[in-house]
Every structure is written in structure tokens, then in C-alpha cells.
Design an enzyme around this catalytic site. Structure first.
Site, PDB file in Angstrom:
ATOM      1  N   HIS A   1      39.458  51.618  15.970  1.00 52.20           N
ATOM      2  CA  HIS A   1      38.711  51.727  14.715  1.00 52.20           C
ATOM      3  C   HIS A   1      38.187  53.170  14.655  1.00 52.20           C
ATOM      4  CE1 HIS A   1      36.504  49.114  11.572  1.00 52.20           C
ATOM      5  NE2 HIS A   1      36.183  50.361  11.282  1.00 52.20           N
TER       6      HIS A   1
ATOM      7  N   TYR B   1      37.553  45.980  -0.635  1.00 53.62           N
ATOM      8  CA  TYR B   1      36.219  46.201  -1.203  1.00 53.62           C
ATOM      9  C   TYR B   1      36.256  46.276  -2.729  1.00 53.62           C
ATOM     10  CZ  TYR B   1      34.591  46.699   3.550  1.00 53.62           C
ATOM     11  OH  TYR B   1      34.270  46.422   4.854  1.00 53.62           O
TER      12      TYR B   1
ATOM     13  N   ARG C   1      35.043  39.772  15.119  1.00 54.25           N
ATOM     14  CA  ARG C   1      36.019  40.856  15.088  1.00 54.25           C
ATOM     15  C   ARG C   1      35.299  42.140  15.505  1.00 54.25           C
ATOM     16  NH1 ARG C   1      37.445  44.632  10.789  1.00 54.25           N
ATOM     17  NH2 ARG C   1      39.484  45.518  11.246  1.00 54.25           N
TER      18      ARG C   1
ATOM     19  N   GLU D   1      42.663  50.092   9.516  1.00 53.54           N
ATOM     20  CA  GLU D   1      42.737  51.046   8.412  1.00 53.54           C
ATOM     21  C   GLU D   1      43.296  52.409   8.802  1.00 53.54           C
ATOM     22  OE1 GLU D   1      39.056  51.310   6.263  1.00 53.54           O
ATOM     23  OE2 GLU D   1      38.962  49.167   5.880  1.00 53.54           O
TER      24      GLU D   1
ATOM     25  N   ASN E   1      41.640  44.367   4.461  1.00 52.37           N
ATOM     26  CA  ASN E   1      40.285  44.829   4.141  1.00 52.37           C
ATOM     27  C   ASN E   1      40.245  45.159   2.657  1.00 52.37           C
ATOM     28  OD1 ASN E   1      39.815  44.622   6.840  1.00 52.37           O
ATOM     29  ND2 ASN E   1      39.350  46.784   7.187  1.00 52.37           N
TER      30      ASN E   1
ATOM     31  N   GLU F   1      37.926  42.289   6.396  1.00 50.06           N
ATOM     32  CA  GLU F   1      36.682  42.937   5.969  1.00 50.06           C
ATOM     33  C   GLU F   1      36.493  42.745   4.479  1.00 50.06           C
ATOM     34  OE1 GLU F   1      35.924  47.091   6.879  1.00 50.06           O
ATOM     35  OE2 GLU F   1      36.703  46.809   8.906  1.00 50.06           O
TER      36      GLU F   1
HETATM   37  C1  FCB Z   1      35.786  50.055   5.985  1.00 46.54           C
HETATM   38  C2  FCB Z   1      35.648  50.308   7.463  1.00 46.54           C
HETATM   39  C3  FCB Z   1      34.379  49.781   8.072  1.00 46.54           C
HETATM   40  C4  FCB Z   1      33.196  49.959   7.155  1.00 46.54           C
HETATM   41  C5  FCB Z   1      33.510  49.450   5.771  1.00 46.54           C
HETATM   42  C6  FCB Z   1      32.348  49.551   4.801  1.00 46.54           C
HETATM   43  O1  FCB Z   1      36.635  50.982   5.417  1.00 46.54           O
HETATM   44  O2  FCB Z   1      36.735  49.751   8.164  1.00 46.54           O
HETATM   45  O3  FCB Z   1      34.200  50.419   9.306  1.00 46.54           O
HETATM   46  O4  FCB Z   1      32.780  51.262   7.159  1.00 46.54           O
HETATM   47  O5  FCB Z   1      34.603  50.138   5.254  1.00 46.54           O
END
Ligand code: FCB
Length: 528
Positions: A163, A340, A120, A209, A338, A418
Site C-alpha cells: 500500500h 469513492y 484488511r 491501487e 476501491n 474500500e
Molecule cells: C484510497 C487509499 C486509502 C485512503 C483512501 C481515502 O485511495 O487506498 O489509503 O487514503 O483512498
């Protein structure tokens, strides 16, 4: 290319005759869910994934390419933002980054060697249409070469058109994403890319994002172009969604079998005290301003009423023209997720806050236009080196929510596009990094994905962030997320323990058994 490889690559095409379910035209209110405290059957032992599950790795143009002023590329907003005093740690920029522009054959070979099945990557608008108007054939040629290299290695090219690297000319001359016209220029750029490589690329993600592009870029000022206006952030958000819809329409017309989608970033917002209406309302406002402000127009064809009410004074509605929501909710095939971490949200400030932002000197603002008086609280979970809490069960809940409320009813597939972690890697004398912390991070999140699949979420793939250590925006090169270490002095790549392990997972289509550790429970699920 072998026959098997060829059929694998083609399997991501969609059926052009399949009926595409229109958006319902109704938005959803916020419904909090509770953290899962029980350890699931997938928490230990070998965990297999469904046949055909896609194993990938992700990067983005500005973070890895370098060659920022080569072969006709001109400034993007990030080239300019990185030079603003105090905007990025150590004033670092993406001028060289990982030099993938020159080193892509070796990087592709490395992925092949590891067993990674999909790459990707994003294309740089400012490389392809440098001043925002004229197409740059040398810029297009780079992506042509990259795609051929990937296909030659049997790796699926998963292309993202945006991006965050808007051509600076569009920002400076036309007010960037605040201007509706930028959405139409994005559509034209999407068509330019498709004309050049649409014969070989089947998977197209419009935006990565848009929340960050709109609200960190135009309201909070933590990202390029560094503005701090609630009105501008909301205008940008709507125009980014419009740009997505326009591009989907144009690409669908050109290639009915293309797999089209968008990647959104999600946080799971839990009220700190679910019985306190003020905490529930604080969580609702963050969820509205982060998730539903994009997910509802794009996947349900309407803005949520509470979000419109929250931001009424900042003029969002004046940008929503007749017909926009039909364009924005044009059917897609895949939703990129995405993830985290999530947050415990309260109306009261915490005694000790967990600030996950880069410690830069340039002043910034709250990126949430309706986020005043909403605070996130640490929960005692383990944190990464960026102070992001490790909360895998949030990913399970998120995927199930998306399946139920957004994608399932419309037959849209979910991909985790992600997920990953920054840790302060310490290379051994041989240059190798034994990053057991990152390996465990991926392990527990993959188990969380499997939990979601078992409970009905149609998740078809996972992309680790990131293939390489790279330019982490306002953190500069200070945070390393890679499966592969990059020595920025020499550009040497060294596969980390997590990268080797991830490659084995990809080959086996399974997360292997792992020995129990004394602190296992605290890693797998948050404590009640
Ligand atoms: C996301 C982004 C990516 C990277 C990660 C850690 O928000 O899409 O570019 O910075 O975080």
C-alpha cells in the site's frame, strides 16, 4: 477457535483443482454508460445481503502503524516524502499515526466487539525488508502477532502486500518502480511474507491501487516519491503490474488454495455531454489512463490500443517485454474494488472546479499522461469534506461493468475493498461523534452494491474505509475517514455512530430500514 469460526475462516480458500480461465488476450475500448436516475427497489427499506457476504474494515500500514523507526524498520518513500517542504499539510508524517503497532490487541478486540468479520490491513515492506535486501525478523514478528490476534478473535486476515510504502533504499539506489528489477524484489518480499505467515493467512492481495503508486507518485508528484515525469509514471505502472503477476505466480506455486487478488481503484468517467465527441474523447482518455491501463493487462492480458496510442511519445512500450502480459494476467481469484466517486468529464474547463486534492504548496502536475485538456465538472451532487462527490449509482454501474467485461467470464469474485467518506467530525462533550453523514454515505453505497448483485454482479464482500481515522497521505491527519475516532493526543479510540451502525449491519447481514428524509432523493441518485 470454535469450529464455526474455523470453517468461516477457511471458506475463503480457493479450490486448488478448479480450472482457472486464461485471459482472452484482447483489450476493450471505452464504452460510456449513462448515470442511473431512477430510484431502485433497494433505495429504501431493509436490504438483505447474500449468505456469507463478508463485512470488513480496512487500513494500511503507513496510515495506522506508527513505530516508523522501531524494531529495525527503516524509511519508506513516504517517510521521506512527508519531510519534503510543502508536500503534506502541516508537514505531518506517519511516525506515530494510530500507533497500531503497539495497540493492535485493543484494535482487534474493538473490531470483534463491533461485529466486523474481516480486517484488511497491509504489511510494510520497509518493516520486513528494511534496506531493501536483508529480512528483518522483528518486522515479520509483528505481522505474526497481528495475524494470531485476528485469528484468535475469529476475524479473517485480508492481507495486502503493498500500500505504497516502498523501502526508500530501493527508491534511492535503484530508481524505485521505474526499474524493472523492483518487480522481482517485490516477488521475493511476497515469498518472504508467505513463508512467515502463509500457514495462517489465506487471502493475499498483491497491490493496493497501483494507479496512485505509479501516477500520483511518479507523474503528478502528489504522492511519494513525488516525481513528475510521464515516462517514469508509465514505467512504474508497467512494473507494478509485472510485480503483481510475478507475486501471484510465486504465491500460487507455494499455496494453490490461497485466495489471490489485487485491489484497483476505479472512477466512473461520464462524458459531460454524451453527444459531444470531444467530451466523449476526454472521458475515454481518463478511463484509459485510470481503469483500463491496469484492468486490461491484468484481467484481459493486453494493453488497450487507444491507451498505447495516447501515451506513445512517453515510452511505455519499450518496457513491455515478451512474456510480460502472460505473467501480468496470471489468473486470480478476487478483484478488490476501491470506489469513492466518478466524474463528469469534458474537453472544456468548468466555470467552477471541484478540486479534491490536498491544498499543499509543493508544485505538482497532471497525473494523467494523456489527461491534458480533460476536465472534470461538478454535477451539483452532495460532496464530502474532501470535495469528493457522493455518487452511489456509479458503484452499481462500475460493478456491473467489471462483472461483464473483466471478472465474470473468468470466474473472479468481486469485493469492494474500500469505500468511505471524510467528514469534519465534531465530537460531543462525551467524546462521541454522531456522524449521520458518514452513516448515510455507507448506507447508500451498500444499497448500490445490492443493486449490482441483483443485476448479476458477483460481489462477495464490502470493506469500509476506514476502521480508524488515520494518516490521509498528503492531507496528513486533516481528513477523518474512520468508523472509529482517534484522538491523536491520547490515542484514545471512540466508536462513531457510523461504526456502531456498521457493526449492526455486519451482524444482521442486512442494511436496516431507514426513515425517509426530506432530501432523500438527492442522496440516493444524481439528479437528471
Ligand atoms: C484510497 C487509499 C486509502 C485512503 C483512501 C481515502 O485511495 O487506498 O489509503 O487514503 O483512498
Amino acid at each position: 477457535m470454535t469450529q464455526t469460526t474455523d470453517s468461516f475462516l477457511r471458506s475463503f480458500r480457493t479450490d486448488p483443482t478448479a480450472p482457472r480461465v486464461p485471459a482472452p488476450g484482447t483489450a476493450l475500448p471505452f464504452t460510456p454508460s449513462a448515470p442511473r436516475t431512477a430510484t431502485t427497489a433497494n433505495a429504501t427499506g431493509t436490504v438483505r445481503f447474500p449468505e456469507g457476504f463478508l463485512w470488513g474494515a480496512a487500513t494500511a500500514a503507513y496510515q495506522v502503524e506508527g513505530a516508523a523507526h522501531e524494531d529495525g524498520r527503516e524509511d519508506s518513500v513516504w517517510d521521506v516524502f512527508a519531510k519534503l517542504p510543502g508536500a503534506v499539510l502541516n508537514q505531518e508524517d506517519g511516525e506515530v499515526a494510530c500507533d497500531q503497532y503497539h495497540r493492535y490487541p485493543a484494535d482487534v478486540a474493538l473490531m470483534k466487539d463491533l461485529g466486523i468479520k474481516a480486517y484488511r490491513f497491509s504489511t510494510s515492506w520497509s518493516r520486513v525488508v528494511p534496506g531493501g535486501r536483508e529480512v528483518n525478523p522483528a518486522g515479520l514478528a509483528y505481522y505474526d502477532r497481528l495475524v494470531d490476534e485476528l485469528l484468535g478473535a475469529g476475524i479473517l486476515p485480508w492481507l495486502t502486500l503493498y500500500h505504497w510504502d516502498l523501502p526508500q533504499a530501493i527508491e534511492a539506489e535503484s530508481n524505485g518502480w521505474v526499474n524493472r528489477d523492483t518487480a522481482y524484489r517485490f516477488r521475493d518480499y511476497a515469498v518472504t511474507m508467505h513463508e512467515a505467515i502463509g500457514d495462517r493467512v489465506d487471502v493475499w492481495t498483491t497491490l493496493n491501487e497501483p494507479w496512485c503508486a505509479a501516477f500520483l507518485g511518479y507523474t503528478g508528484g502528489q504522492h511519494a516519491p513525488g516525481r513528475q515525469s510521464r515516462e517514469d509514471g508509465l514505467a512504474a505502472a508497467h512494473h507494478l503490474s509485472l510485480a503483481h503477476g510475478l507475486a501471484v505466480q510465486a504465491l500460487r506455486e507455494r499455496a494453490p488454495e490461497a485466495n489471490l487478488g489485487i485491489t484497483l481503484n476505479f472512477e466512473v468517467e461520464d462524458p459531460l455531454d454524451p453527444d459531444d465527441p470531444a467530451d466523449v474523447d476526454a472521458a475515454r482518455r481518463l478511463d484509459g489512463g485510470f481503469t483500463r491501463i491496469f484492468a486490461d493487462p491484468i484481467l484481459r492480458g493486453a494493453y488497450p490500443a487507444d491507451v498505447l496510442e495516447d501515451v506513445r511519445e512517453y515510452g511505455l512500450e519499450q518496457h513491455i517485454k515478451d512474456g510480460d502480459l502472460e505473467i501480468i494476467s496470471t489468473p486470480i481469484d478476487s478483484l478488490g474494488v476501491n470506489y469513492y466517486h466518478g466524474n463528469a468529464v469534458s474537453a472544456r474547463p468548468p466555470e467552477r472546479s471541484l478540486d479534491g486534492g490536498a491544498p499543499v504548496s509543493r508544485p505538482s502536475s497532471n497525473p494523467f499522461p494523456a489527461g491534458d485538456g480533460a476536465y472534470t465538472h461538478p454535477r451539483g451532487l452532495p460532496v464530502t469534506d474532501q470535495n469528493w462527490e457522493v455518487q452511489p449509482e456509479g458503484l452499481t454501474r462500475l460493478l456491473l461493468r467489471l462483472q461483464q467485461d473483466y471478472t465474470g467470464p473468468r470466474g473472479i469474485a468481486l469485493y469492494v475493498t474500500e469505500n468511505g467518506s471524510a467528514y469534519d467530525d465534531v465530537p460531543g462533550p462525551d467524546g462521541c461523534v454522531d456522524d449521520q453523514n458518514r452513516l448515510e454515505f455507507i448506507d447508500v453505497h451498500l444499497r448500490a452494491v445490492r443493486d449490482a448483485i441483483d443485476e448479476g454482479a458477483d460481489v462477495r464482500g464490502y470493506f469500509g474505509w476506514s476502521l480508524l481515522d488515520n494518516y490521509e497521505w498528503a492531507w496528513g491527519y486533516g481528513k477523518r475517514f474512520g468508523l472509529v475516532r482517534v484522538d491523536y493526543e491520547t490515542q484514545e479510540r471512540t466508536v462513531k455512530a457510523s461504526g456502531r451502525w456498521y457493526g449492526q449491519v455486519a451482524r444482521a447481514n442486512a442494511v436496516p430500514d431507514r426513515p425517509a428524509r426530506p432530501d432523500d432523493d438527492s442522496k440516493a441518485v444524481p439528479q437528471a
